[in-house]
Design a protein around this motif. Structure first.
Motif, mmCIF file in Angstrom:
data_model
loop_
_atom_site.group_PDB
_atom_site.id
_atom_site.type_symbol
_atom_site.label_atom_id
_atom_site.label_comp_id
_atom_site.label_asym_id
_atom_site.label_seq_id
_atom_site.Cartn_x
_atom_site.Cartn_y
_atom_site.Cartn_z
ATOM 1 N N GLU A 111 -58.503 37.791 46.323
ATOM 2 C CA GLU A 111 -58.699 37.888 44.885
ATOM 3 C C GLU A 111 -57.450 38.358 44.141
ATOM 4 O O GLU A 111 -57.270 38.034 42.981
ATOM 5 N N ASN A 112 -56.600 39.102 44.809
ATOM 6 C CA ASN A 112 -55.524 39.758 44.079
ATOM 7 C C ASN A 112 -54.113 39.317 44.440
ATOM 8 O O ASN A 112 -53.205 39.531 43.662
ATOM 9 N N ALA A 113 -53.878 38.775 45.596
ATOM 10 C CA ALA A 113 -52.526 38.390 45.989
ATOM 11 C C ALA A 113 -52.131 37.096 45.292
ATOM 12 O O ALA A 113 -52.745 36.054 45.488
ATOM 13 N N LYS A 114 -51.108 37.164 44.470
ATOM 14 C CA LYS A 114 -50.664 35.992 43.721
ATOM 15 C C LYS A 114 -49.980 34.962 44.612
ATOM 16 O O LYS A 114 -49.936 33.780 44.284
ATOM 17 N N THR A 115 -49.432 35.412 45.737
ATOM 18 C CA THR A 115 -48.727 34.497 46.631
ATOM 19 C C THR A 115 -49.624 33.900 47.704
ATOM 20 O O THR A 115 -49.155 33.153 48.562
ATOM 21 N N ALA A 116 -50.918 34.223 47.687
ATOM 22 C CA ALA A 116 -51.825 33.704 48.711
ATOM 23 C C ALA A 116 -51.851 32.180 48.712
ATOM 24 O O ALA A 116 -52.077 31.559 49.757
ATOM 25 N N VAL A 117 -51.591 31.549 47.571
ATOM 26 C CA VAL A 117 -51.627 30.089 47.479
ATOM 27 C C VAL A 117 -50.495 29.436 48.261
ATOM 28 O O VAL A 117 -50.526 28.236 48.508
#
Length: 289
Positions: free
Chosen positions: A20-26
């Motif tokens: 939900e919070n990690a912007k780089t997960a994508v």
């Protein structure tokens, strides 16, 4: 409660918090594209090269070409951790909220922002990527800068699909406020748009070691000489990003020889890098200051 059961309970909480919070997960890479290296701290990734077209002869036919598949070694570049203690009575009297809040809040407010900051700085610091610097004070300036970046990537023949725009909320808001055909068009060309807080968006970061004077609190900060990133366009296949998530180490008071307390350890181990032959797939725009 059984320690293993508790570990599994909070492990699922941590995974959800990360998504939900990690912007780089994508940007997480397909693990099937890599294999373990000769050493425990590295992986190897495939690198394909081949000859181009040659003249075709109606008498002798095709000209033989060469194709080679080599394996490039990449070392894990991020290894961080912390161990916390929560007194058994404090945890019991708070109905286990003390321990549960520690696990969730640590990942949400400390671990994930640092991981994002490290990854963005690692990508921004890669030699060969496209960079630009300038102060963007209006939505028009921001949109123009993004159009310029897109044109540069188009000229470098970076595929248009799988492009992700990472942008600060201020710039995204200024472009949205324009509400014009041009502003909508410039934002419509991305597969995803991810809004990144400025506090995670630096061209270079310093990771505090947690033991040196002044660094006991751990965490990270913008490095000396680092700049605020305004936006970054990443062609996802250009980035190598792997995360090894170990099950959080949880020690119950009964198994803690030093104190009557729960112990919670968190470790993050992974890598973030850019393929050497795909540097054109990253465009980073920073502020001048």
């Amino acid at each position: 409660m059984n320690t293993i059961t508790l570990a599994k309970k909070y492990a699922s909480l941590l995974d959800e918090t990360y998504r939900e919070n990690a912007k780089t997960a994508v940007l997480e890479s397909d693990a099937a594209l890599a294999r373990e290296g000769a050493n425990a701290n590295e992986i190897v990734i495939p690198k394909l090269s081949m000859d181009g077209l040659a003249d075709y002869s109606r008498n002798s036919g095709y000209v033989d070409g060469n194709v080679s598949l080599t394996w490039q070694t990449v070392k894990y570049s991020y290894e961080r951790g912390r161990m916390f203690s929560v007194d058994a009575m404090d945890n019991e009297e708070s109905q286990s909220i003390a321990f549960g809040a520690l696990a969730g809040e640590f990942v949400r407010t400390k671990a994930v922002p640092e991981l994002d900051a490290f990854r963005f700085a690692s990508i921004a610091g890669t030699s060969g990527i496209s960079t630009e610097s300038g102060d963007l004070a209006t939505g028009e300036e921001a949109a123009a800068a993004i159009r310029k970046a897109v044109s540069a990537m188009d000229a470098a023949e970076v595929p248009s699909e799988d492009r992700i725009l990472f942008i600060t909320p201020v710039l995204k808001g200024m472009i949205d406020d324009m509400d014009t055909t041009k502003s909508r068009a410039v934002m419509a060309g991305f597969d995803q748009i991810v809004v990144v807080p400025q506090s995670r968006f630096y061209s270079a970061v310093k990771l505090n070691d947690g033991v040196s004077s002044g660094e006991e609190g751990g965490g990270y900060s913008k490095a000396t000489g680092g700049k605020n990133i305004n936006f970054m366009i990443v062609h996802k296949p250009a980035v190598i990003q792997f995360t090894k998530h170990a099950l959080p180490k949880i020690i119950s008071p009964a198994n803690n020889p030093d104190a009557d307390s729960w112990k919670y350890g968190y470790r993050s181990y992974g890598l973030c890098s850019v393929y050497a032959n795909k540097a054109a797939g990253v465009y980073c725009h920073t502020a001048t200051a």
